[in-house]
Design a protein around this motif. Sequence first.
Motif, short mmCIF file in Angstrom:
data_model
loop_
_atom_site.label_atom_id
_atom_site.label_comp_id
_atom_site.label_asym_id
_atom_site.label_seq_id
_atom_site.Cartn_x
_atom_site.Cartn_y
_atom_site.Cartn_z
N GLY A 176 0.77 -1.23 0.00
CA GLY A 176 0.00 0.00 0.00
C GLY A 176 0.80 1.28 0.00
O GLY A 176 0.24 2.35 0.23
N ILE A 177 2.10 1.23 -0.26
CA ILE A 177 2.91 2.44 -0.31
C ILE A 177 4.04 2.24 -1.31
O ILE A 177 4.67 1.18 -1.35
N MET A 178 4.27 3.25 -2.14
CA MET A 178 5.35 3.26 -3.12
C MET A 178 6.07 4.60 -3.04
O MET A 178 5.42 5.64 -2.88
N GLY A 179 7.38 4.56 -3.17
CA GLY A 179 8.17 5.78 -3.09
C GLY A 179 9.05 5.96 -4.32
O GLY A 179 9.69 5.00 -4.77
N ILE A 180 9.06 7.16 -4.84
CA ILE A 180 9.96 7.52 -5.94
C ILE A 180 11.12 8.30 -5.34
O ILE A 180 10.92 9.36 -4.75
N PHE A 181 12.34 7.77 -5.51
CA PHE A 181 13.53 8.37 -4.92
C PHE A 181 14.49 8.79 -6.03
O PHE A 181 14.47 8.24 -7.13
N ALA A 182 15.33 9.76 -5.70
CA ALA A 182 16.45 10.07 -6.57
C ALA A 182 17.45 8.92 -6.51
O ALA A 182 17.64 8.30 -5.46
N LYS A 183 18.05 8.61 -7.63
CA LYS A 183 18.99 7.48 -7.68
C LYS A 183 20.12 7.72 -6.69
O LYS A 183 20.84 8.72 -6.77
N PRO A 184 20.32 6.82 -5.72
CA PRO A 184 21.30 7.06 -4.66
C PRO A 184 22.73 7.14 -5.19
O PRO A 184 23.11 6.44 -6.12
N ASP A 185 23.49 7.99 -4.58
CA ASP A 185 24.92 8.14 -4.85
C ASP A 185 25.68 7.59 -3.66
O ASP A 185 25.48 8.02 -2.51
N HIS A 186 26.54 6.59 -3.89
CA HIS A 186 27.23 5.93 -2.78
C HIS A 186 28.11 6.88 -1.98
O HIS A 186 28.39 6.63 -0.80
N VAL A 187 28.52 7.99 -2.60
CA VAL A 187 29.37 8.94 -1.88
C VAL A 187 28.57 9.71 -0.84
O VAL A 187 29.07 10.03 0.25
N ARG A 188 27.33 10.00 -1.13
CA ARG A 188 26.50 10.81 -0.23
C ARG A 188 25.65 9.98 0.72
O ARG A 188 24.97 10.53 1.57
N MET A 189 25.69 8.68 0.59
CA MET A 189 24.87 7.83 1.44
C MET A 189 25.48 7.71 2.83
O MET A 189 26.71 7.79 3.01
N THR A 190 24.64 7.52 3.83
CA THR A 190 25.08 7.31 5.21
C THR A 190 24.72 5.88 5.60
O THR A 190 23.62 5.60 6.08
N TYR A 191 25.66 4.97 5.38
CA TYR A 191 25.42 3.57 5.66
C TYR A 191 25.46 3.31 7.17
O TYR A 191 26.06 4.08 7.92
N PRO A 192 24.81 2.24 7.62
CA PRO A 192 24.78 1.96 9.07
C PRO A 192 26.17 1.89 9.67
O PRO A 192 27.09 1.32 9.09
N GLU A 193 26.30 2.47 10.85
CA GLU A 193 27.60 2.52 11.52
C GLU A 193 28.11 1.11 11.83
O GLU A 193 29.31 0.83 11.69
N ILE A 194 27.24 0.22 12.23
CA ILE A 194 27.66 -1.14 12.54
C ILE A 194 28.15 -1.87 11.29
O ILE A 194 29.05 -2.69 11.34
N GLN A 195 27.58 -1.53 10.14
CA GLN A 195 28.03 -2.14 8.89
C GLN A 195 29.43 -1.66 8.52
O GLN A 195 30.28 -2.44 8.09
N ALA A 221 26.76 -10.10 0.08
CA ALA A 221 27.85 -9.15 0.25
C ALA A 221 27.64 -8.27 1.48
O ALA A 221 28.58 -7.98 2.22
N ALA A 222 26.39 -7.86 1.70
CA ALA A 222 26.10 -7.07 2.90
C ALA A 222 26.24 -7.92 4.16
O ALA A 222 26.71 -7.43 5.19
N GLY A 223 25.85 -9.20 4.08
CA GLY A 223 25.96 -10.07 5.24
C GLY A 223 27.40 -10.37 5.61
O GLY A 223 27.73 -10.48 6.79
N VAL A 224 28.25 -10.51 4.62
CA VAL A 224 29.67 -10.77 4.87
C VAL A 224 30.36 -9.52 5.40
O VAL A 224 31.20 -9.59 6.30
N GLY A 225 29.99 -8.36 4.86
CA GLY A 225 30.65 -7.12 5.22
C GLY A 225 31.62 -6.64 4.15
O GLY A 225 32.68 -6.09 4.48
N CYS A 226 31.26 -6.84 2.89
CA CYS A 226 32.11 -6.37 1.80
C CYS A 226 32.25 -4.85 1.89
O CYS A 226 31.30 -4.13 2.25
N SER A 227 33.42 -4.39 1.51
CA SER A 227 33.65 -2.94 1.55
C SER A 227 32.94 -2.24 0.40
O SER A 227 32.45 -1.12 0.56
N LYS A 228 32.86 -2.90 -0.77
CA LYS A 228 32.20 -2.32 -1.95
C LYS A 228 31.71 -3.44 -2.85
O LYS A 228 32.19 -4.59 -2.77
#
Length: 433
Positions: free
Chosen positions: A184-203, A230-237
């Motif tokens: 029941g909800i859809m969002g239109i986002f600007a295509k994310p830029d990995h440089v400006r993203m704030t990834y979880p601190e624990i990750q 890749a996210a589960g392992v903890g890949c850097s990129k």
Amino acid sequence: MAVLGECVCWATRPLLPVVRTWELDARRWVRALRRSPVKVVFPSGQVVERKPGPGKQPRKAAAEASLREQRLKQSRQVSPSQTPSTWEESGLRYDKAFPGDKRLSSVMTVVKSRPFREKQGKILLEGRRLIADALKAGAVPKVFFFSRLEYIKELPIEKLKGVSLIKVKFEDIKDWSDLVTPQGIMGIFAKPDHVRMTYPEIQLRHALPILLICDNLRDPGNLGTILRSAAGVGCSKVLLTKGCVDAWEPKVLRAGMGAHFQVPIINNLDWEAVPNYLPTDTRVYVADNCGLYTQAQAQAQAQAQAQIQMSNKASDYGWVCDRRPLKFHEYEEEEENLESAANKGWLPELEVQSYDSDWTEAPAAVVIGGESSGVSLESLQLAESTGGGRLLIPIVPGVDSLNSAMAASILLFEGKRQLRVRAEHLSRDRSYH
């Protein structure tokens, strides 16, 4: 004359009290109008008594009360479709889509097409959890389509300022949804830029010196699963070369289960640009056995040995079969056979090693190719130039292949195991000294 004067004086004296009495009655009449009448007498003779209120209400309060009543009556007279819907708690406003509104269909047409998506820089996120993860990671929302106001109230208010909020029917969302059970909800986002993203601190704190390169992966489900591993392992990129399916396609997003907002993803790279994203002293390892070198070597052995002596070829120990040819970009149109190409010496010679051998001494990058076409020649050349090799996962002879997502998960978690064992050995050695 005296008698006449007395008569005049006697006649004029009663006039003065009459005038004074009229003025007095007029003032009393005005004061009476200001009072609340106890009884009302109608011309017909009917008398109606009025009960006094519990207390005297101030004139200002009474005026405000009557004004509120008038506004309430006016709002009831106006049709609900004409009144603007406001979120009073936050000051946000949302529009209601009426029959014939094409805003949802026009936006969906754009975000579901890769050329339009890349041209306008917009992506589609569906589901409350995925949208919440995107907002937490710093993705910029543009428009939200929702069927119930409660879905919007669950999102952070500060992230919704300046965003278009449009309430639509659930049936409209269901028509455009890729989910079996739309939320029941859809969002239109600007295509994310990995440089400006704030990834979880624990990750970021658990990130490992392991990098993943996806080469010519075209299945959306496989790519989403690989990103999740890749996210589960903890890949850097995670690097995606040209020829891969778009990482922001709805099917990839659905299979990734939020991994897109936990690990940096660089999409649509040329092989010439890949070394720019590798840390210093990174060794590239290719996880593929359908490479040109392996096929050329197998064909050379086939001419000199019997069929029974070919049991030790690389395909018996690799994760993909040796019957599918490799698609490589620079030499795609050449007609030379693999054996003559190997004899000319332009194929990279890479050392073949088992996947559980120690290959994480230096920062490592693992290349995963697609099932149908394998890895590209450029990945083999990059592995040779960085001192890497080829990683083989032993499987039972006769089994055609492993899924690319499964192979990527095995190699990534094996690399994590090797790093953990090495860290334990170093810690033990320090404790001894």
